[in-house]
Design a protein around this motif. Structure first.
Motif, PDB file in Angstrom:
ATOM      1  N   THR A 148      -4.458  37.163 130.730  1.00  0.00           N
ATOM      2  CA  THR A 148      -3.408  37.671 131.592  1.00  0.00           C
ATOM      3  C   THR A 148      -2.483  36.501 131.873  1.00  0.00           C
ATOM      4  OG1 THR A 148      -4.995  39.170 132.570  1.00  0.00           O
ATOM      5  CG2 THR A 148      -3.010  38.774 133.836  1.00  0.00           C
ATOM      6  N   PRO A 149      -1.189  36.645 131.860  1.00  0.00           N
ATOM      7  CA  PRO A 149      -0.372  37.850 131.855  1.00  0.00           C
ATOM      8  C   PRO A 149       0.154  38.273 130.496  1.00  0.00           C
ATOM      9  CG  PRO A 149       0.989  36.007 132.479  1.00  0.00           C
ATOM     10  CD  PRO A 149      -0.398  35.464 132.209  1.00  0.00           C
ATOM     11  N   ASN A 175      -0.956  42.159 127.203  1.00  0.00           N
ATOM     12  CA  ASN A 175      -0.332  43.434 126.826  1.00  0.00           C
ATOM     13  C   ASN A 175       0.806  43.275 125.821  1.00  0.00           C
ATOM     14  OD1 ASN A 175      -1.995  44.998 128.481  1.00  0.00           O
ATOM     15  ND2 ASN A 175      -0.707  44.586 130.258  1.00  0.00           N
ATOM     16  N   LYS A 216       6.664  43.277 131.060  1.00  0.00           N
ATOM     17  CA  LYS A 216       5.208  43.264 130.918  1.00  0.00           C
ATOM     18  C   LYS A 216       4.597  42.024 131.563  1.00  0.00           C
ATOM     19  CE  LYS A 216       4.788  45.930 126.623  1.00  0.00           C
ATOM     20  NZ  LYS A 216       4.418  45.845 125.184  1.00  0.00           N
ATOM     21  N   GLU A 218       2.344  41.676 135.292  1.00  0.00           N
ATOM     22  CA  GLU A 218       1.026  41.044 135.389  1.00  0.00           C
ATOM     23  C   GLU A 218       1.048  39.877 136.379  1.00  0.00           C
ATOM     24  OE1 GLU A 218      -1.883  42.051 134.047  1.00  0.00           O
ATOM     25  OE2 GLU A 218      -0.819  43.792 133.286  1.00  0.00           O
ATOM     26  N   TYR A 233       0.852  41.265 139.791  1.00  0.00           N
ATOM     27  CA  TYR A 233      -0.501  41.723 140.073  1.00  0.00           C
ATOM     28  C   TYR A 233      -1.418  40.540 140.429  1.00  0.00           C
ATOM     29  CZ  TYR A 233      -5.017  43.984 139.593  1.00  0.00           C
ATOM     30  OH  TYR A 233      -6.283  44.453 139.831  1.00  0.00           O
TER      31      TYR A 233
END
Length: 161
Positions: free
Chosen positions: A11-12, A15, A124, A128, A131
């Motif tokens: 992460t990040p 994705n 994207k 992240e 988050y």
């Protein structure tokens, strides 16, 4: 394991597709730090975010020459310097290696150029990052609550209706 593979599992960046990861890779550099070295110091320009590959890093508030408050430790796949992604001009803590550490240093201004070219990558990654920041906020709030719940005084923080 190559840096693209490492980014794809962290992460990040997890994705992103391979082409997007290849673009992000242009902003990355693997760096090694011996035990006791400082990756960045608080109140210095925040230009990089770091993903820890190996080792352990302590995030500290250096109050003065004799007072250091250690807030957290981060190990492999930990992310430090994330405030640089949110527009912070200076690092708020010092990142010190308590073990020999290997990191991926991500040049944030260069990464932002990629975001300008490909808004999907920016969305994207920043989703992240938000988050991660929210998770850290929740942990800090819980820690603060645990400190104050031991105080036998009722605190009222809202205005009367």
């Amino acid at each position: 394991m190559g840096l693209i593979r490492l980014l794809s599992t962290t992460t990040p960046f997890a994705n992103l597709d391979e082409q997007q990861l290849a673009g992000v890779l242009t902003c990355c550099e693997q760096q090694e730090f011996p035990r006791g070295s400082v990756i960045y110091q608080q109140n210095t320009p925040a230009r990089h975010m770091y993903i820890i590959l190996d080792g352990m890093v302590s995030l500290d508030d250096v109050v003065d020459d004799e007072t250091i408050i250690s807030y957290e430790r981060r190990g492999p796949k930990g992310i430090i310097g994330i405030g640089s992604m949110l527009g912070l001009k200076l690092y708020s803590l010092t990142a010190a290696c308590i073990e020999p550490s290997s990191v991926i240093a991500i040049d944030v201004p260069e990464l932002e150029k990629i975001f300008d070219q490909d808004y999907q990558v920016g969305f994207k990654v920043m989703s992240e990052v938000a988050y991660i920041y929210f998770q850290r906020y929740e942990r800090a709030k819980t820690r603060l609550y645990n400190v104050f719940k031991e105080i036998p005084v009722r605190l009222v923080c809202r205005e009367p209706v």
